[in-house]
Design a protein around this motif. Sequence first.
Motif, short mmCIF file in Angstrom:
data_model
loop_
_atom_site.label_atom_id
_atom_site.label_comp_id
_atom_site.label_asym_id
_atom_site.label_seq_id
_atom_site.Cartn_x
_atom_site.Cartn_y
_atom_site.Cartn_z
N MET A 18 0.85 -1.24 0.11
CA MET A 18 0.04 0.07 -0.09
C MET A 18 1.00 1.13 -0.02
SD MET A 18 -2.85 1.31 3.05
CE MET A 18 -3.11 2.98 3.40
N SER A 19 0.72 2.26 -0.83
CA SER A 19 1.43 3.56 -1.02
C SER A 19 1.09 4.39 0.14
CB SER A 19 1.17 4.18 -2.28
OG SER A 19 -0.31 4.52 -2.24
N SER A 20 1.97 5.38 0.48
CA SER A 20 1.81 6.18 1.63
C SER A 20 0.69 7.01 1.30
CB SER A 20 3.02 7.16 1.89
OG SER A 20 4.12 6.02 2.40
N ALA A 21 0.14 7.69 2.36
CA ALA A 21 -0.96 8.75 2.25
C ALA A 21 -0.24 10.17 2.08
CB ALA A 21 -1.94 8.86 3.35
N VAL A 22 -1.01 10.84 1.18
CA VAL A 22 -0.40 12.16 0.84
C VAL A 22 -1.48 13.33 0.96
CG1 VAL A 22 0.70 13.70 -0.88
CG2 VAL A 22 1.40 11.23 -0.60
N ILE A 23 -1.34 14.25 1.73
CA ILE A 23 -2.38 15.44 1.92
C ILE A 23 -1.54 16.71 1.60
CG2 ILE A 23 -4.27 16.49 2.96
CD1 ILE A 23 -4.52 13.93 4.60
N VAL A 24 -2.00 17.66 0.80
CA VAL A 24 -1.42 18.72 0.65
C VAL A 24 -2.24 19.99 0.94
CG1 VAL A 24 -0.50 20.50 -1.14
CG2 VAL A 24 -0.28 18.04 -1.62
N PHE A 25 -1.71 20.81 1.79
CA PHE A 25 -2.15 21.87 2.55
C PHE A 25 -1.85 23.22 1.98
CE2 PHE A 25 -3.05 18.30 5.49
CZ PHE A 25 -4.55 18.77 5.68
N LYS A 26 -2.70 24.31 1.76
CA LYS A 26 -2.21 25.64 1.33
C LYS A 26 -2.33 26.66 2.38
CE LYS A 26 -3.15 29.24 -2.25
NZ LYS A 26 -3.95 29.57 -3.38
N PRO A 27 -1.42 27.32 2.66
CA PRO A 27 -1.50 28.24 3.91
C PRO A 27 -2.44 29.39 3.66
CG PRO A 27 0.75 28.55 2.94
CD PRO A 27 -0.09 27.20 2.44
N ILE A 28 -3.22 29.93 4.35
CA ILE A 28 -4.08 31.00 4.14
C ILE A 28 -3.77 32.00 5.34
CG2 ILE A 28 -5.97 30.06 2.78
CD1 ILE A 28 -7.64 29.50 5.18
N ASP A 29 -4.26 33.38 4.97
CA ASP A 29 -4.27 34.33 6.28
C ASP A 29 -2.55 34.32 6.66
OD1 ASP A 29 -6.62 34.74 5.81
OD2 ASP A 29 -7.65 33.31 7.31
N GLN A 30 -1.96 34.00 5.81
CA GLN A 30 -0.29 34.10 6.46
C GLN A 30 -0.04 33.08 7.48
OE1 GLN A 30 0.28 38.21 7.75
NE2 GLN A 30 0.15 38.98 5.52
N GLY A 31 -0.46 31.95 7.09
CA GLY A 31 -0.19 30.70 7.92
C GLY A 31 -1.26 30.62 9.29
N GLU A 32 -2.39 31.14 9.26
CA GLU A 32 -3.22 31.25 10.59
C GLU A 32 -3.89 29.94 10.44
OE1 GLU A 32 -3.51 32.79 13.22
OE2 GLU A 32 -1.83 34.14 12.54
N ASP A 33 -4.24 29.54 9.06
CA ASP A 33 -4.79 28.16 8.78
C ASP A 33 -4.20 27.57 7.55
OD1 ASP A 33 -6.48 26.16 9.14
OD2 ASP A 33 -8.52 27.40 9.19
N PHE A 34 -4.65 26.45 7.20
CA PHE A 34 -4.29 25.53 6.17
C PHE A 34 -5.44 24.98 5.66
CE2 PHE A 34 -0.60 26.17 9.09
CZ PHE A 34 0.28 26.51 8.17
N ILE A 35 -5.59 25.10 3.97
CA ILE A 35 -6.69 24.47 3.31
C ILE A 35 -6.26 23.43 2.56
CG2 ILE A 35 -8.52 24.86 1.81
CD1 ILE A 35 -9.01 26.29 4.42
N CYS A 36 -7.05 22.35 2.51
CA CYS A 36 -6.53 21.07 1.96
C CYS A 36 -6.84 21.58 0.19
CB CYS A 36 -7.30 19.80 2.26
SG CYS A 36 -7.11 18.30 1.29
N THR A 37 -5.87 21.07 -0.44
CA THR A 37 -5.95 21.31 -1.75
C THR A 37 -5.87 19.93 -2.76
OG1 THR A 37 -3.46 21.65 -2.15
CG2 THR A 37 -4.71 23.42 -1.80
N ALA A 38 -5.27 18.84 -2.05
CA ALA A 38 -5.06 17.38 -2.65
C ALA A 38 -4.92 16.63 -1.59
CB ALA A 38 -3.94 17.50 -3.66
N LEU A 39 -5.46 15.23 -2.16
CA LEU A 39 -5.10 13.99 -1.30
C LEU A 39 -5.26 12.92 -2.03
CD1 LEU A 39 -8.07 13.19 1.18
CD2 LEU A 39 -8.27 14.88 -0.73
N ASN A 40 -4.49 11.91 -1.99
CA ASN A 40 -4.50 10.71 -2.62
C ASN A 40 -5.43 9.62 -2.02
OD1 ASN A 40 -3.06 9.96 -0.45
ND2 ASN A 40 -1.23 9.00 -1.90
#
Length: 686
Positions: free
Chosen positions: A1-23
Amino acid sequence: MSSAVIVFKPIDQGEDFICTALNRAAEKIENISRQQGIGACLDEVLPMAKELGVWDLVLQVYRTGEKRHFPAVYYKNQRCSGWSEGVIYRLATGDIVLLYDDVTQRILNEKALWQEKERAQVTLASIGDGVITTDVGGKITYLNPVAETMTGWAYKDAVGLCIEQVFDIYHGSTELPIVQPLYQCLRERKAVTLSNPAILKHRLGHQTFHIKISVTPMGDREETMIGAVLVFHDVTEKRALLYRLSYQTNHDALTDLPNRLLFKDRLDLAILQACRRQEQVAVFFLDMDDFKLVNDTFGHAQGDALLCQIAERLKNALRPDDTVARQGGDEFIILLSELSSEQQAAQIARKLLKVLNAPFQIGDQETYITASLGIALYPVDGEDPEVLIQHADMAMYQVKAEGRNHYHFYTEALNQRLSERLKLQNEMRRALQKGEFILEYQPQFNLKDGQICGFEALVRWQHPHRGLLPPSKFIAIAEESGLILPLGEWVLQSACIQNKYWQDLGYPPVSMAVNLSARQFRQKDLVEKVSQIIEAAGLEAQWLELEITETLSMENVALSSEILRKMKAMGIRLSIDDFGTGFSSLSYLSRFSLDALKIDRSFISSLMEHLDRQAIVLTIIQLAKNLGLKVIAEGVERLDQLDLLRRKDCDEVQGYLLAKPVSAEEAERFFNLDITELTQFPDSAD
């Protein structure tokens, strides 16, 4: 089984992070669809990110750009639960990537392995056996606490050392070093067990243990040997217990000497060696003389103490390789091996008797005791241990018969005599059943009026092949075998019935004298038996006279006094037989409830030839008169003896001059005869 990958984009100068991709792996692990995940905040995709420290790591990566690893953490939310482990890094675009794996199964396996290891550690620490593990080269990898205690090595100090440096073992008998069984196990790839206990020496050398050892090879999953497990346990106490039990089985509890069982084992070995070397072996059978008197006088506890002193003297008087064993009671058996001659055995026998002649200390009192010793030699007197012991026993009894305090070698003639005695003893048992014993009666006469005053009942054996046997031929055998008890009871019963029969015929009542043997006198229920016999016969007690020997009465004065007192209270007449041949104390005589003293025939037979015998007889007569007792002289065979006894005021007589012992029918004629008629026509007494 391959590893899990989740990509987060910082918003509000790093106050939060939004998911932009996941496998797909991330979808599966987090139990979330791509539609649900993309656009969701970090704590919505990973609900426990802050609690588990993942949020802080994301912030650090975002701010520093340095990749961070997060260890296996356990998460549990509404959607899923499990263990995750991975890394967090920042892309050139500034996006944060979480690359991780589901390690739940690995963590569970590790926990199970840890628990198994912990369980094994606790088990090894708690068992009573010592456990040592090694690698394939014999280097130590583990010691449990028991192994630490017994070897003296701490686990941390022993790891990496060779087995022989820590496990120092020696042969239990020779104390030579033992080749380590662990190497045999590693070499042959099989379990090895030492059949005999070894000695394990403590590291400091101040303690040793007797141990049992087993070694088993260890393998991995592929069955490749990776080392061995050595298990050992302490058998020191068990060996000591077995030794004590074995010692107790083979030794006498009182004297600590070998017992008969161990003696026979040593005699077997001595015979085998003597056969090869053409040597002799001697067996001594030693019995203390009159030891019963010691127990009766001082008590059994002091008697036991004396036996221990005797055992010590015998042991010290013998050679180191000789064996003295306690046969039982006051009997000892002795083994002398490697003898060159019969004379050497005789020399040692004399030495032992001399050693025993010195006084013994009982409490604060000195006492003397002698022994009778019989000797049997291998191979001339037998080649079997039991036969040699039996023959030595026979020789010892011959010493007893000859006067004691000496030694005697076994001979075939002695065997024949003793075999004859045994045969006669067996015939006596049959004779009692078939009624072969008869009574004869010897009249007793009053010297004042010359009339018959009583009879003495004397037992005879009408043997079917040997003819009429006198008491001298069988009474001693009856005493030794215990047959004297039924025989003596029959004599007493028959004599009482006969006396009553004469009274019923109209003859004047006379006394009937019956001898009591030593064994009869020692019966606990003697008084009751006599009472029952008199009552059954219908005879008045005053017409029964019981005779006991002087020596017998002195054995236990207190007991004798009590028995005689009870007899006297019943009305029975009592007399001391063979007076003058024993060692009576005048003070004791006065305590006995006696009616008469009977002068032994040995004094009467030489009465006229020896003035000293006359003096003794006159003294006995005077003593009896002073004590208020009647005097009876037995063995009167001449007129001059009769005249002297009459002049010296003797009360009664019996002997061949007047009448021999005769049957009951012949005895009746003496009721009508007096001394004058019998002495005028002496032949009428025959």
